[in-house]
Design a protein around this motif. Structure first.
Motif, PDB file in Angstrom:
ATOM      1  N   LYS A 106      45.244  29.704 -15.740  1.00 38.86           N
ATOM      2  CA  LYS A 106      45.965  29.906 -14.473  1.00 38.86           C
ATOM      3  C   LYS A 106      45.475  28.955 -13.385  1.00 38.86           C
ATOM      4  O   LYS A 106      45.232  29.332 -12.252  1.00 38.86           O
ATOM      5  N   LEU A 107      45.316  27.688 -13.775  1.00 36.43           N
ATOM      6  CA  LEU A 107      44.890  26.631 -12.864  1.00 36.43           C
ATOM      7  C   LEU A 107      46.041  25.670 -12.616  1.00 36.43           C
ATOM      8  O   LEU A 107      46.934  25.545 -13.453  1.00 36.43           O
ATOM      9  N   PRO A 108      46.021  24.962 -11.494  1.00 38.72           N
ATOM     10  CA  PRO A 108      47.080  23.981 -11.249  1.00 38.72           C
ATOM     11  C   PRO A 108      46.973  22.812 -12.223  1.00 38.72           C
ATOM     12  O   PRO A 108      45.871  22.382 -12.555  1.00 38.72           O
ATOM     13  N   PRO A 109      48.113  22.288 -12.698  1.00 36.02           N
ATOM     14  CA  PRO A 109      48.076  21.156 -13.638  1.00 36.02           C
ATOM     15  C   PRO A 109      47.728  19.848 -12.935  1.00 36.02           C
ATOM     16  O   PRO A 109      47.840  19.719 -11.718  1.00 36.02           O
ATOM     17  N   LEU A 110      47.309  18.874 -13.725  1.00 34.29           N
ATOM     18  CA  LEU A 110      47.045  17.521 -13.247  1.00 34.29           C
ATOM     19  C   LEU A 110      48.201  16.628 -13.689  1.00 34.29           C
ATOM     20  O   LEU A 110      48.786  16.847 -14.749  1.00 34.29           O
ATOM     21  N   GLU A 111      48.519  15.622 -12.882  1.00 30.34           N
ATOM     22  CA  GLU A 111      49.638  14.731 -13.197  1.00 30.34           C
ATOM     23  C   GLU A 111      49.155  13.286 -13.254  1.00 30.34           C
ATOM     24  O   GLU A 111      48.420  12.840 -12.380  1.00 30.34           O
ATOM     25  N   LEU A 112      49.579  12.576 -14.294  1.00 27.75           N
ATOM     26  CA  LEU A 112      49.227  11.173 -14.458  1.00 27.75           C
ATOM     27  C   LEU A 112      50.420  10.313 -14.053  1.00 27.75           C
ATOM     28  O   LEU A 112      51.540  10.554 -14.490  1.00 27.75           O
ATOM     29  N   LYS A 113      50.174   9.317 -13.204  1.00 20.53           N
ATOM     30  CA  LYS A 113      51.208   8.369 -12.810  1.00 20.53           C
ATOM     31  C   LYS A 113      50.708   6.967 -13.123  1.00 20.53           C
ATOM     32  O   LYS A 113      49.574   6.623 -12.803  1.00 20.53           O
ATOM     33  N   VAL A 114      51.561   6.167 -13.770  1.00 19.40           N
ATOM     34  CA  VAL A 114      51.230   4.769 -14.037  1.00 19.40           C
ATOM     35  C   VAL A 114      51.634   3.973 -12.801  1.00 19.40           C
ATOM     36  O   VAL A 114      52.796   3.944 -12.425  1.00 19.40           O
TER      37      VAL A 114
ATOM     38  N   THR B 128      46.910   0.637 -14.585  1.00 19.55           N
ATOM     39  CA  THR B 128      46.268   1.241 -13.430  1.00 19.55           C
ATOM     40  C   THR B 128      46.971   2.575 -13.243  1.00 19.55           C
ATOM     41  O   THR B 128      48.205   2.630 -13.151  1.00 19.55           O
ATOM     42  N   ILE B 129      46.183   3.651 -13.229  1.00 20.74           N
ATOM     43  CA  ILE B 129      46.786   4.976 -13.171  1.00 20.74           C
ATOM     44  C   ILE B 129      46.252   5.763 -11.981  1.00 20.74           C
ATOM     45  O   ILE B 129      45.220   5.432 -11.399  1.00 20.74           O
ATOM     46  N   SER B 130      46.967   6.807 -11.667  1.00 24.90           N
ATOM     47  CA  SER B 130      46.550   7.752 -10.644  1.00 24.90           C
ATOM     48  C   SER B 130      46.677   9.141 -11.252  1.00 24.90           C
ATOM     49  O   SER B 130      47.677   9.442 -11.915  1.00 24.90           O
ATOM     50  N   ILE B 131      45.660   9.963 -11.049  1.00 25.60           N
ATOM     51  CA  ILE B 131      45.705  11.345 -11.520  1.00 25.60           C
ATOM     52  C   ILE B 131      45.646  12.235 -10.295  1.00 25.60           C
ATOM     53  O   ILE B 131      44.727  12.131  -9.488  1.00 25.60           O
ATOM     54  N   THR B 132      46.655  13.079 -10.159  1.00 24.43           N
ATOM     55  CA  THR B 132      46.728  13.958  -8.998  1.00 24.43           C
ATOM     56  C   THR B 132      46.866  15.397  -9.460  1.00 24.43           C
ATOM     57  O   THR B 132      47.247  15.678 -10.592  1.00 24.43           O
ATOM     58  N   GLY B 133      46.555  16.295  -8.567  1.00 27.18           N
ATOM     59  CA  GLY B 133      46.680  17.713  -8.848  1.00 27.18           C
ATOM     60  C   GLY B 133      46.221  18.506  -7.644  1.00 27.18           C
ATOM     61  O   GLY B 133      45.616  17.962  -6.719  1.00 27.18           O
ATOM     62  N   GLU B 134      46.525  19.762  -7.647  1.00 29.68           N
ATOM     63  CA  GLU B 134      46.150  20.630  -6.536  1.00 29.68           C
ATOM     64  C   GLU B 134      44.803  21.278  -6.829  1.00 29.68           C
ATOM     65  O   GLU B 134      44.578  21.798  -7.914  1.00 29.68           O
ATOM     66  N   SER B 135      43.906  21.230  -5.865  1.00 33.25           N
ATOM     67  CA  SER B 135      42.599  21.861  -6.024  1.00 33.25           C
ATOM     68  C   SER B 135      42.741  23.374  -5.962  1.00 33.25           C
ATOM     69  O   SER B 135      43.493  23.891  -5.143  1.00 33.25           O
ATOM     70  N   PRO B 136      42.026  24.087  -6.823  1.00 31.09           N
ATOM     71  CA  PRO B 136      42.098  25.547  -6.759  1.00 31.09           C
ATOM     72  C   PRO B 136      41.522  26.067  -5.442  1.00 31.09           C
ATOM     73  O   PRO B 136      40.560  25.522  -4.920  1.00 31.09           O
ATOM     74  N   ARG B 137      42.128  27.123  -4.929  1.00 27.97           N
ATOM     75  CA  ARG B 137      41.627  27.798  -3.728  1.00 27.97           C
ATOM     76  C   ARG B 137      41.438  29.261  -4.075  1.00 27.97           C
ATOM     77  O   ARG B 137      42.303  29.869  -4.694  1.00 27.97           O
ATOM     78  N   VAL B 138      40.309  29.797  -3.665  1.00 31.01           N
ATOM     79  CA  VAL B 138      39.994  31.179  -3.970  1.00 31.01           C
ATOM     80  C   VAL B 138      39.474  31.858  -2.717  1.00 31.01           C
ATOM     81  O   VAL B 138      38.450  31.447  -2.171  1.00 31.01           O
ATOM     82  N   GLN B 139      40.185  32.864  -2.256  1.00 35.34           N
ATOM     83  CA  GLN B 139      39.749  33.697  -1.132  1.00 35.34           C
ATOM     84  C   GLN B 139      39.131  32.898   0.010  1.00 35.34           C
ATOM     85  O   GLN B 139      38.005  33.138   0.424  1.00 35.34           O
TER      86      GLN B 139
END
Length: 152
Positions: free
Chosen positions: A16-24, A43-54
């Motif tokens: 139940k974590l946010p996914p990571l996305e790869l962009k070329v 050259t790639i970029s990996i993005t995703g949302e950081s988990p937040r807890v309380q």
């Protein structure tokens, strides 16, 4: 890399974590000067949302090694570069103020005042819900796995 990221995202879904996305970002042919072949360089970029807890955002995992700290920053953390003090940080937890032989320390950002804190996994379990703590630890492991894949 795409296969590795797909595997990590399956784990992210399970935890139940946010996914990571790869962009070329860039693709280029590179000719080896002494050989008769061309290789592809991406050259790639990996993005995703950081988990937040309380009210806390997961920023990074500090891996303590004999050669120095290795910092794995979450791809979409609100803080991209940690202050130098974290590069030299010992394994003291800001919650229990105990310095012990830790392999990892986690960096969280408290959302109400934007302060950063180093937290050992034992203290994460004390003040965050157990399921979320496991998710944060698994997320940190995913980032490390991804970092090692990129290093090859």
């Amino acid at each position: 890399m795409q296969t590795k990221l797909a595997d990590l995202n399956k784990k992210a879904t399970r935890w139940k974590l946010p996914p990571l996305e790869l962009k070329v970002i860039k693709e280029e042919d590179v000719r080896d000067p002494g050989a008769n072949y061309v290789t592809k360089r991406y050259t790639i970029s990996i993005t995703g949302e950081s988990p937040r807890v309380q009210g806390y955002e997961f920023i990074a995992k500090i891996e303590h090694t004999d050669a120095g700290n290795i910092i794995n920053v979450s791809p979409n953390a609100s803080i991209k570069n940690l202050p130098d003090e974290f590069r030299q940080a010992d394994a003291e937890c800001d919650v229990c103020h105990t310095r012990r032989e830790r392999l990892n320390t986690f960096v969280l950002r408290k959302e109400v005042d934007n302060s950063l804190m180093k937290v050992g996994s034992g203290c994460l379990k004390r003040f965050l819900p157990a399921v979320s703590v496991n998710a944060l630890i698994n997320y940190a492991h995913m980032l490390e796995d991804l970092r090692q894949t990129i290093s090859y």
